[in-house]
Design a protein around this motif. Structure first.
Motif, PDB file in Angstrom:
ATOM      1  N   PHE A 147       0.835  -1.196   0.000  1.00 22.83           N
ATOM      2  CA  PHE A 147       0.000   0.000   0.000  1.00 22.83           C
ATOM      3  C   PHE A 147       0.876   1.255   0.000  1.00 22.83           C
ATOM      4  O   PHE A 147       0.929   2.013   0.973  1.00 22.83           O
ATOM      5  CB  PHE A 147      -0.934  -0.003   1.217  1.00 22.83           C
ATOM      6  N   GLU A 148       1.538   1.484  -1.105  1.00 25.59           N
ATOM      7  CA  GLU A 148       2.395   2.650  -1.263  1.00 25.59           C
ATOM      8  C   GLU A 148       2.452   3.035  -2.736  1.00 25.59           C
ATOM      9  O   GLU A 148       2.135   2.227  -3.613  1.00 25.59           O
ATOM     10  CB  GLU A 148       3.814   2.364  -0.736  1.00 25.59           C
ATOM     11  N   ILE A 149       2.859   4.284  -3.000  1.00 27.88           N
ATOM     12  CA  ILE A 149       2.950   4.783  -4.367  1.00 27.88           C
ATOM     13  C   ILE A 149       3.976   5.894  -4.395  1.00 27.88           C
ATOM     14  O   ILE A 149       4.235   6.551  -3.369  1.00 27.88           O
ATOM     15  CB  ILE A 149       1.565   5.298  -4.846  1.00 27.88           C
ATOM     16  N   ASN A 150       4.576   6.106  -5.544  1.00 28.67           N
ATOM     17  CA  ASN A 150       5.534   7.198  -5.710  1.00 28.67           C
ATOM     18  C   ASN A 150       4.807   8.444  -6.199  1.00 28.67           C
ATOM     19  O   ASN A 150       3.987   8.374  -7.116  1.00 28.67           O
ATOM     20  CB  ASN A 150       6.624   6.814  -6.714  1.00 28.67           C
ATOM     21  N   ASP A 151       5.121   9.603  -5.585  1.00 24.65           N
ATOM     22  CA  ASP A 151       4.521  10.853  -6.054  1.00 24.65           C
ATOM     23  C   ASP A 151       5.287  11.383  -7.256  1.00 24.65           C
ATOM     24  O   ASP A 151       6.214  10.732  -7.773  1.00 24.65           O
ATOM     25  CB  ASP A 151       4.464  11.877  -4.924  1.00 24.65           C
ATOM     26  N   SER A 152       4.935  12.581  -7.724  1.00 27.82           N
ATOM     27  CA  SER A 152       5.532  13.136  -8.934  1.00 27.82           C
ATOM     28  C   SER A 152       7.021  13.429  -8.761  1.00 27.82           C
ATOM     29  O   SER A 152       7.754  13.551  -9.741  1.00 27.82           O
ATOM     30  CB  SER A 152       4.805  14.423  -9.328  1.00 27.82           C
ATOM     31  N   LYS A 153       7.483  13.539  -7.516  1.00 26.57           N
ATOM     32  CA  LYS A 153       8.900  13.810  -7.256  1.00 26.57           C
ATOM     33  C   LYS A 153       9.679  12.544  -6.905  1.00 26.57           C
ATOM     34  O   LYS A 153      10.857  12.618  -6.557  1.00 26.57           O
ATOM     35  CB  LYS A 153       9.019  14.821  -6.119  1.00 26.57           C
ATOM     36  N   GLY A 154       9.024  11.390  -6.970  1.00 27.83           N
ATOM     37  CA  GLY A 154       9.703  10.132  -6.679  1.00 27.83           C
ATOM     38  C   GLY A 154       9.666   9.726  -5.226  1.00 27.83           C
ATOM     39  O   GLY A 154      10.247   8.696  -4.854  1.00 27.83           O
ATOM     40  N   ASN A 155       9.003  10.494  -4.374  1.00 30.45           N
ATOM     41  CA  ASN A 155       8.901  10.149  -2.957  1.00 30.45           C
ATOM     42  C   ASN A 155       7.861   9.043  -2.754  1.00 30.45           C
ATOM     43  O   ASN A 155       6.849   8.983  -3.465  1.00 30.45           O
ATOM     44  CB  ASN A 155       8.489  11.382  -2.141  1.00 30.45           C
ATOM     45  N   ILE A 156       8.124   8.182  -1.781  1.00 29.11           N
ATOM     46  CA  ILE A 156       7.188   7.092  -1.484  1.00 29.11           C
ATOM     47  C   ILE A 156       6.082   7.619  -0.573  1.00 29.11           C
ATOM     48  O   ILE A 156       6.342   8.197   0.486  1.00 29.11           O
ATOM     49  CB  ILE A 156       7.919   5.909  -0.823  1.00 29.11           C
ATOM     50  N   ILE A 157       4.850   7.424  -0.990  1.00 24.32           N
ATOM     51  CA  ILE A 157       3.676   7.848  -0.229  1.00 24.32           C
ATOM     52  C   ILE A 157       2.925   6.612   0.234  1.00 24.32           C
ATOM     53  O   ILE A 157       2.595   5.733  -0.566  1.00 24.32           O
ATOM     54  CB  ILE A 157       2.742   8.725  -1.094  1.00 24.32           C
TER      55      ILE A 157
END
Length: 929
Positions: free
Chosen positions: A737-747
């Protein structure tokens, strides 16, 4: 008479004025005296009795201490001693005189004697002792001396065991070796009716126990093992809840799940009122386990084969809402996989002919149909909906939509507010979802029935509500804050219900002095605007703008407009100089801080690298300025304000940059200004973004199917995940349950999402969280900023009358081609007549063009490739053709700000065609003419 001062003091004596006591007064006084003496005797007797009991207690205690009970009772000596009669005589009262461990020793010592007692005295004493036990420490010893030959099972349960369970629901020792034997014997001693009267109350009491206590873990399984759970009968809602929770727990621990599941179904059959118990607590640990098990599939299968009534499924769905949304969704997935049941649900509805029959006789089918279709529309792709394998056929959705439309219209148009049913709110919500999907796919409003959603009731159509709209709009504006410069999501949340709250306030104010039909039509316009024909809503929209202009004094026909023009700093004509090289920056400097003053007339002077441009002022509002700002702000990559989807449609770029957010807000103002002044702009917004702009009342939230408009590849991938049946295949994907944002950070999509692996049970939750992040969370700031600027010019409530496709038409015009005859009828000529050969050739060339070429021509002349929403009659200024002379080497040119084509007087048709096509493809402007 003398007083102490020596002065005479007068004494007044009343002679004969004192009344004589009546007989009634004497009797009342005697009665009060008797009552007082009786109360005194009662108090004295109570004191005497209390003193007697205290002395007795002390004497008996002293007796036990000195004579019989020392701590060295020989348990191995089973000979009868002086203490053998203590329990038969004193029973539970021994708890008051001796320590409980001494009582335990006494029961163990004389176990054989008590168990073979010649009558039921010992049993009676044991029942009463159980009801008084403060702990469960001596429960086995009590049960061991019961004489089962003389036992009365009803008395044991009612007098002893149930009170014991109530008082000791946390006793913590293992009963496995004691109770099974007892209940087996009990079952042999009792008939079915007696078991029902005993066990059912027990099932409604034991839920008070803590889930981890051994009493639950041993007592309930023993009841199940002996199949002592009676057939369920109607109970109060609290008791049903308790029994359901007990059975849910048992379902997780017993082997015979069929027996428990049958009992669960019995409970659900009577559990029809659960949907009204919104705050009912549930023990999620085992209720959730129930929804994750095969029980859901079994229940759905039983309902589909008519072995279980549909109301049972309604209860189950309603309970699932109270656990966790993910488990309700899992259940709905199971439902949708059973095509037979889906058909049964809708066919059950379609057999009713009247609205009242649907409400009264088929409420269970209606509730499930609404739940199912709500969920189905959120997940089904367009191709799935039109597939023959679809769980809910398009024909059923259309037929159900007709039914819902009739129900909702009847509720809002014909019924007093106090008599409307609860179903109307959920029906409106679903009907809106169907309408939004249909506005894109047209499975209801097809060519054969383009007015599917329009209500054609004659009285409804003729009822005019412009006055109410104006009053409502004034009140709504007075209580809202659309021009807050830094609106946050918290502010949006506080205003999300403002529209309906304002509507209810105004309705209360109007009742009694305003025709009910007018009020009802306004409510329909606010809540279900698509019941009113699109053309009528456009008329209302422009009427609202006209009323707003009149209120602000900027209507050209208003006396206040003339006065404003004479007052510097008020709503006169704002003049500014805009550089072609810095259009967006200059426009923001000139107008971004004007607030609603930006609604007034504008006068713009463009400057390019050669100096001031020659241009024609087409009456104040500089369309060239607005379309130029739109072109640069929406399409110039140097600003990066907007991203595009795979169809090159625009939406705000995810960003946290305050400068970019200000620019996005200003672009929202530009779109609002264009709407306000009837200026069309050439811009294609993505559908999900348009839908968000119309969803201010719900914090701009999107649905899962909107993801297709943002990222169709991701959407297709996620929908494929949902149809994977193999649990191992899902886990092999190694998703978390995670995803990368537009800057490559893990959310993290949920708390501890980086360590929470996706599996079969939570795959739906994962898919919805991905969509929520991509559509709602990451884009919230940009969408909010754009909408904030748009709302300065156009209140959200005005826009919410339309769907995304209709809003796109308001912004950019109509279809991708136009009606040539309509344009020809609304053309003005300068230096030409409509019979001139050049004009005749011109219209022949326009007719012979492809639709793409015609759109390019229209953009060349008006700056927008689409026709005005209300036809060319509404184009302001009118389209014009002016004679540009006889120099045949010149190209046709245009002044887009006044919709003017400068056409040289070509003698040859083919020359005109070649030069006209060259001009529209090269975009020659008026300054090159």
């Amino acid at each position: 008479m003398l007083n102490f001062t020596g002065e005479t003091r007068r004494r007044n004596v009343n002679l004969g004025s004192r009344s004589k006591s009546s007989k009634r007064d004497i009797l009342l006084k005697a009665e009060r005296d008797r009552a007082k003496r009786a109360q005194e005797r009662k108090e004295n007797n109570a004191v005497t009795k209390l003193q007697k009991n205290i002395r007795k207690y002390l004497d008996v205690g002293k007796y036990f201490k000195t004579q019989y009970m020392d701590s060295t009772i020989n348990l191995m000596n089973d000979t009868l001693g002086n203490d053998v009669s203590l329990f038969p005589v004193f029973g539970y009262k021994l708890l008051y005189y001796i320590p409980i461990n001494h009582l335990k020793r006494l029961l163990v010592k004389y176990q054989t004697y008590y168990k073979e007692y010649p009558n039921s005295l010992i049993n009676q004493k044991i029942f009463l002792l159980l009801s008084k036990l403060p702990t469960g420490d001596i429960l086995p010893e009590c049960i061991n001396i019961i004489n089962f030959k003389l036992i009365n099972g009803n008395e044991f349960i009612e007098i002893g065991f149930l009170p014991f369970i109530t008082n000791n629901y946390n006793f913590d020792f293992n009963l496995t070796n004691t109770l099974p034997i007892f209940f087996s014997l009990l079952k042999l001693k009792l008939n079915v009716d007696t078991i029902r009267s005993i066990i059912l109350p027990l099932m409604t009491l034991v839920i008070k126990d803590n889930i981890n206590s051994l009493s639950i873990q041993t007592l309930l399984p023993i009841i199940v093992e002996n199949e002592l759970i009676p057939t369920m009968t109607p109970l109060d809602q609290e008791s049903l809840r308790i029994v359901f929770n007990n059975l849910s727990f048992l379902h997780t621990i017993v082997q015979d799940k069929d027996y428990i599941e049958n009992k669960l179904i019995e409970v659900l059959t009577y559990y029809t009122g659960i949907n009204t118990m919104d705050n009912m607590p549930f023990y999620n640990t085992f209720n959730i386990a129930l929804f994750e098990s095969s029980f859901s599939k079994r229940l759905v299968s039983l309902v589909s084969t008519d072995m279980v009534p549909l109301s049972t499924l309604v209860s189950y769905i309603n309970i699932s809402k109270l656990t966790h949304i993910g488990y309700k969704n899992n259940l709905l997935v199971v439902l949708l996989t059973n095509k037979r049941l889906c058909e049964k649900i809708f066919n059950d509805l379609f057999k009713y002919s009247s609205i009242e029959d649907i409400r009264d006789s088929s409420i269970n089918s209606l509730e499930i149909a609404i739940e199912l279709l709500n969920f189905y529309l959120a997940l089904a792709t367009d191709s799935e909906m039109f597939s023959d394998q679809s769980s809910i056929p398009i024909s059923s959705i259309k037929k159900f939509s007709v039914m819902l439309k009739d129900v909702v219209f009847d509720e809002l148009w014909n019924k007093p507010r106090e008599l409307r049913g609860k179903i109307s709110d959920v029906a409106i919500n679903l009907l809106t979802k169907i309408y939004i999907r249909d506005s894109r796919t047209h499975f209801c409003s097809d060519k054969s029935d383009s007015d599917f959603w329009t209500i054609n009731d004659p009285i409804f159509v003729k009822t005019t509500i412009f006055k109410l709209i104006d009053q409502f709009n004034s009140y709504y504006k007075s209580v809202s804050d659309f021009i807050e410069p830094h609106s946050s999501s918290e502010i949006i949340l506080s205003q999300r219900n403002l529209k309906l709250e304002s509507l209810n306030h105004m309705i209360e104010a109007w009742l009694g002095n305003t025709p009910v039909r007018h009020i009802n039509k306004l409510e329909i316009l606010i809540r279900i605007p698509f019941f009113i024909h699109f053309d009528k809503r456009v008329e209302m929209f422009y009427t609202l703008i006209g009323l707003d202009k009149r209120e602000l004094g900027i209507d050209d026909n208003s006396p206040q407009s003339f006065m404003n023009a004479l007052m510097p700093g008020r709503l006169g004509k704002w003049t500014s100089t805009i550089s072609r090289d810095h259009i967006l920056e200059d426009a923001m400097d000139a107008y971004n801080n004007k607030g609603d003053l930006f609604k007034s007339s504008l006068s713009v002077k463009f400057v390019n690298e050669f100096g001031p441009e020659e241009g024609i002022d087409g009456g104040g509002v500089t369309k060239e300025f607005l379309t130029s700002v739109a072109d640069e702000g929406f399409k110039d990559p140097k600003y990066g304000l907007f991203a595009t989807n795979e169809q090159y449609e625009l939406y705000p770029n995810p960003t946290g940059d305050s400068v970019t957010l200000d620019q996005l807000s200003f672009m929202g103002k530009i779109v609002g200004k264009c709407l306000y002044d009837h200026v069309l702009i050439d811009v294609d917004f993505s559908r999900f973004f348009l839908k968000k702009l119309l969803n201010y009342s719900n914090m701009f939230r999107s649905t899962f199917d909107d993801l297709n408009s943002l990222d169709s590849t991701l959407y297709q991938t996620l929908t494929r995940l949902l149809v994977i049946e193999d649990s191992q295949e899902i886990e092999s994907l190694d998703l978390y349950f995670e995803i990368n944002d537009s800057k490559g950070n893990i959310i993290e999509l949920i708390p501890n999402g980086s360590t929470t692996k996706v599996n079969k049970h939570n795959i739906l939750k994962y898919v919805l969280r991905i969509a929520e992040y991509k559509l709602d969370i990451s884009l919230l700031e940009g969408v909010t900023a754009f909408h904030r600027g748009l709302s300065v010019m156009i209140p959200p409530i005005w826009l919410e009358m339309f769907n995304p496709e209709e809003l796109e038409m308001l912004i950019s015009g109509g279809k991708k081609d136009f009606d040539i005859i309509d344009l020809q009828k609304n053309t003005e000529y300068g230096g030409y007549t409509e019979d001139d050969i050049t004009i005749t050739n011109f219209w022949d060339i326009i007719n012979e063009m492809t639709s793409e070429e015609r759109c390019k021509f229209l953009k060349f002349v008006t700056s927008v490739p689409q026709a005005p929403l209300q036809g060319f009659e509404s184009l302001d200024p009118k389209f014009g053709i002016r004679n540009a002379g006889e120099d045949l080497t010149r190209l046709p040119t245009a002044s887009t700000c006044v919709n003017l084509l400068k056409l040289p007087d070509y003698a040859d048709k083919e020359t005109m065609r070649a030069k006209l096509l060259y001009s529209i493809n090269s975009g020659a402007r008026f300054d090159l003419s």
